[in-house]
Design a protein around this motif. Sequence first.
Motif, mmCIF file in Angstrom:
data_model
loop_
_atom_site.group_PDB
_atom_site.id
_atom_site.type_symbol
_atom_site.label_atom_id
_atom_site.label_comp_id
_atom_site.label_asym_id
_atom_site.label_seq_id
_atom_site.Cartn_x
_atom_site.Cartn_y
_atom_site.Cartn_z
ATOM 1 N N ALA A 124 0.845 -1.201 0.000
ATOM 2 C CA ALA A 124 0.000 0.000 0.000
ATOM 3 C C ALA A 124 0.878 1.247 0.000
ATOM 4 C CB ALA A 124 -0.902 -0.017 1.226
ATOM 5 N N PRO A 125 0.435 2.372 -0.599
ATOM 6 C CA PRO A 125 -0.846 2.548 -1.289
ATOM 7 C C PRO A 125 -0.772 2.346 -2.804
ATOM 8 C CG PRO A 125 0.174 4.656 -1.013
ATOM 9 C CD PRO A 125 1.144 3.646 -0.451
ATOM 10 N N ASP A 126 0.397 1.921 -3.322
ATOM 11 C CA ASP A 126 0.593 1.873 -4.767
ATOM 12 C C ASP A 126 0.692 0.459 -5.331
ATOM 13 O OD1 ASP A 126 0.751 4.727 -4.986
ATOM 14 O OD2 ASP A 126 2.782 4.616 -4.190
ATOM 15 N N GLY A 127 0.527 -0.553 -4.513
ATOM 16 C CA GLY A 127 0.721 -1.905 -5.003
ATOM 17 C C GLY A 127 2.156 -2.098 -5.467
ATOM 18 N N ILE A 128 2.309 -2.797 -6.589
ATOM 19 C CA ILE A 128 3.660 -3.004 -7.126
ATOM 20 C C ILE A 128 3.947 -2.046 -8.277
ATOM 21 C CG2 ILE A 128 3.760 -5.418 -6.389
ATOM 22 C CD1 ILE A 128 3.129 -6.214 -9.282
ATOM 23 N N LEU A 150 10.196 -6.295 -22.848
ATOM 24 C CA LEU A 150 9.645 -6.206 -21.500
ATOM 25 C C LEU A 150 8.126 -6.328 -21.613
ATOM 26 C CD1 LEU A 150 10.021 -5.804 -18.460
ATOM 27 C CD2 LEU A 150 9.906 -3.337 -18.831
ATOM 28 N N SER A 151 7.615 -7.520 -21.347
ATOM 29 C CA SER A 151 6.173 -7.774 -21.403
ATOM 30 C C SER A 151 5.677 -8.028 -19.986
ATOM 31 C CB SER A 151 5.860 -8.976 -22.289
ATOM 32 O OG SER A 151 6.323 -8.769 -23.611
ATOM 33 N N VAL A 152 4.596 -7.363 -19.611
ATOM 34 C CA VAL A 152 4.075 -7.438 -18.243
ATOM 35 C C VAL A 152 2.697 -8.082 -18.257
ATOM 36 C CG1 VAL A 152 3.511 -6.127 -16.167
ATOM 37 C CG2 VAL A 152 5.344 -5.328 -17.687
ATOM 38 N N ASN A 153 2.515 -9.095 -17.423
ATOM 39 C CA ASN A 153 1.224 -9.758 -17.254
ATOM 40 C C ASN A 153 0.780 -9.554 -15.804
ATOM 41 O OD1 ASN A 153 -1.047 -11.341 -17.281
ATOM 42 N ND2 ASN A 153 0.026 -13.288 -17.583
ATOM 43 N N GLU A 154 -0.116 -8.602 -15.581
ATOM 44 C CA GLU A 154 -0.619 -8.316 -14.234
ATOM 45 C C GLU A 154 -1.796 -9.243 -13.951
ATOM 46 O OE1 GLU A 154 -1.554 -4.178 -14.158
ATOM 47 O OE2 GLU A 154 0.495 -3.547 -14.664
ATOM 48 N N SER A 155 -1.749 -9.966 -12.823
ATOM 49 C CA SER A 155 -2.732 -11.021 -12.588
ATOM 50 C C SER A 155 -3.516 -10.869 -11.291
ATOM 51 C CB SER A 155 -2.039 -12.393 -12.596
ATOM 52 O OG SER A 155 -0.980 -12.430 -11.656
ATOM 53 N N ALA A 156 -3.244 -9.855 -10.482
ATOM 54 C CA ALA A 156 -4.013 -9.633 -9.260
ATOM 55 C C ALA A 156 -3.942 -8.156 -8.899
ATOM 56 C CB ALA A 156 -3.479 -10.484 -8.107
ATOM 57 N N PHE A 157 -5.030 -7.644 -8.295
ATOM 58 C CA PHE A 157 -5.128 -6.217 -8.000
ATOM 59 C C PHE A 157 -5.778 -6.027 -6.635
ATOM 60 C CE2 PHE A 157 -5.409 -7.042 -12.488
ATOM 61 C CZ PHE A 157 -4.526 -6.143 -13.051
ATOM 62 N N ASP A 158 -5.472 -4.878 -6.014
ATOM 63 C CA ASP A 158 -6.121 -4.569 -4.751
ATOM 64 C C ASP A 158 -7.435 -3.823 -5.031
ATOM 65 O OD1 ASP A 158 -5.498 -1.937 -5.369
ATOM 66 O OD2 ASP A 158 -3.864 -1.766 -3.909
ATOM 67 N N VAL A 159 -8.081 -3.349 -3.970
ATOM 68 C CA VAL A 159 -9.390 -2.714 -4.132
ATOM 69 C C VAL A 159 -9.308 -1.394 -4.891
ATOM 70 C CG1 VAL A 159 -10.365 -3.811 -2.087
ATOM 71 C CG2 VAL A 159 -9.167 -1.628 -1.858
ATOM 72 N N HIS A 160 -8.101 -0.827 -4.979
ATOM 73 C CA HIS A 160 -7.908 0.420 -5.723
ATOM 74 C C HIS A 160 -7.387 0.158 -7.136
ATOM 75 C CE1 HIS A 160 -8.611 2.608 -2.016
ATOM 76 N NE2 HIS A 160 -7.677 1.881 -1.421
ATOM 77 N N LEU A 161 -7.409 -1.114 -7.550
ATOM 78 C CA LEU A 161 -6.934 -1.544 -8.866
ATOM 79 C C LEU A 161 -5.433 -1.357 -9.060
ATOM 80 C CD1 LEU A 161 -9.795 -0.547 -11.344
ATOM 81 C CD2 LEU A 161 -9.346 -2.739 -10.212
ATOM 82 N N ASN A 162 -4.706 -1.264 -7.963
ATOM 83 C CA ASN A 162 -3.252 -1.299 -8.056
ATOM 84 C C ASN A 162 -2.822 -2.747 -8.279
ATOM 85 O OD1 ASN A 162 -2.696 1.489 -7.434
ATOM 86 N ND2 ASN A 162 -3.269 1.026 -5.318
ATOM 87 N N PRO A 163 -1.919 -3.015 -9.209
ATOM 88 C CA PRO A 163 -1.453 -4.391 -9.386
ATOM 89 C C PRO A 163 -0.677 -4.862 -8.166
ATOM 90 C CG PRO A 163 -0.089 -2.876 -10.642
ATOM 91 C CD PRO A 163 -1.232 -2.070 -10.107
ATOM 92 N N ILE A 164 -0.919 -6.092 -7.758
ATOM 93 C CA ILE A 164 -0.191 -6.652 -6.613
ATOM 94 C C ILE A 164 0.499 -7.972 -6.966
ATOM 95 C CG2 ILE A 164 -1.572 -5.530 -4.826
ATOM 96 C CD1 ILE A 164 -3.245 -8.059 -4.596
ATOM 97 N N ARG A 165 0.297 -8.435 -8.183
ATOM 98 C CA ARG A 165 1.034 -9.608 -8.660
ATOM 99 C C ARG A 165 1.214 -9.475 -10.159
ATOM 100 N NH1 ARG A 165 -2.421 -14.127 -8.307
ATOM 101 N NH2 ARG A 165 -2.010 -14.272 -6.066
ATOM 102 N N ALA A 166 2.429 -9.797 -10.640
ATOM 103 C CA ALA A 166 2.698 -9.699 -12.068
ATOM 104 C C ALA A 166 3.865 -10.609 -12.427
ATOM 105 C CB ALA A 166 3.017 -8.258 -12.466
#
Length: 223
Positions: free
Chosen positions: A93-97, A154-170
């Motif tokens: 928090a507050p920006d995720g990853i 550099l290819s990014v696959n974001e697969s999980a987000f917090d309640v604010h839509l910040n990516p938390i897994r990629a």
Amino acid sequence: MTRYADIPKPIRSGIVVVDPERGTPQRIIVLQFNPDTLERSLQPQAAGGEGDGGGGGSGSGDRNEALRLKGPAQESWKFTAEIDATDQLDVAAPDGIHPQLAVLEMLVQPTTAQLRAASRLSQKGTIEISPIETPLTLFTWGSKRVMPVRLTELSVNESAFDVHLNPIRASLSIGMKVLTVSDLPAGHRGAELYLAHLAQKEQLARAARGGSFAALGLGGRGI
């Protein structure tokens, strides 16, 4: 009894951004998890190149070049890196990853200051504007693999987000080209680092155990 404190921590792979003039690190990016696999490709730089010879004929000049190299092999690396903050949301928090992703993305982006400077030169009527130079980037995989590189993918696959839509897994697919003395100016710090990397390979090659003619079924005849 073995204590957890006695177990050595694994060395992490990572990327070091270096000022090419001063040689001082500007940023150290430690990968959260070491990739499970690495894909490496080496393309020899043969003198004359493949397919030369003018329509399939092989002249004496081509035969003289068969065992010659015009420079170091072109080496590329590909791997997948993982960033995961799903079990440490308080840390993310507050920006995720977002920050971790942004650091990697800026390796292939010019800065706003560089873009504004180029724009000012263009507005002043500068005919030729030099391409924007990025810092020297080193990829490290233990002490035996430290090499200058340029990111090519550099290819990014974001697969999980917090309640604010910040990516938390990629997961990130990263491709790199190893920069050699053929890519960098003479005397450039990156060229010296490549030579040190190549010298490390030579040292490891000398440590390899040699085979025998008997193992190849050639007996004692030799070649």
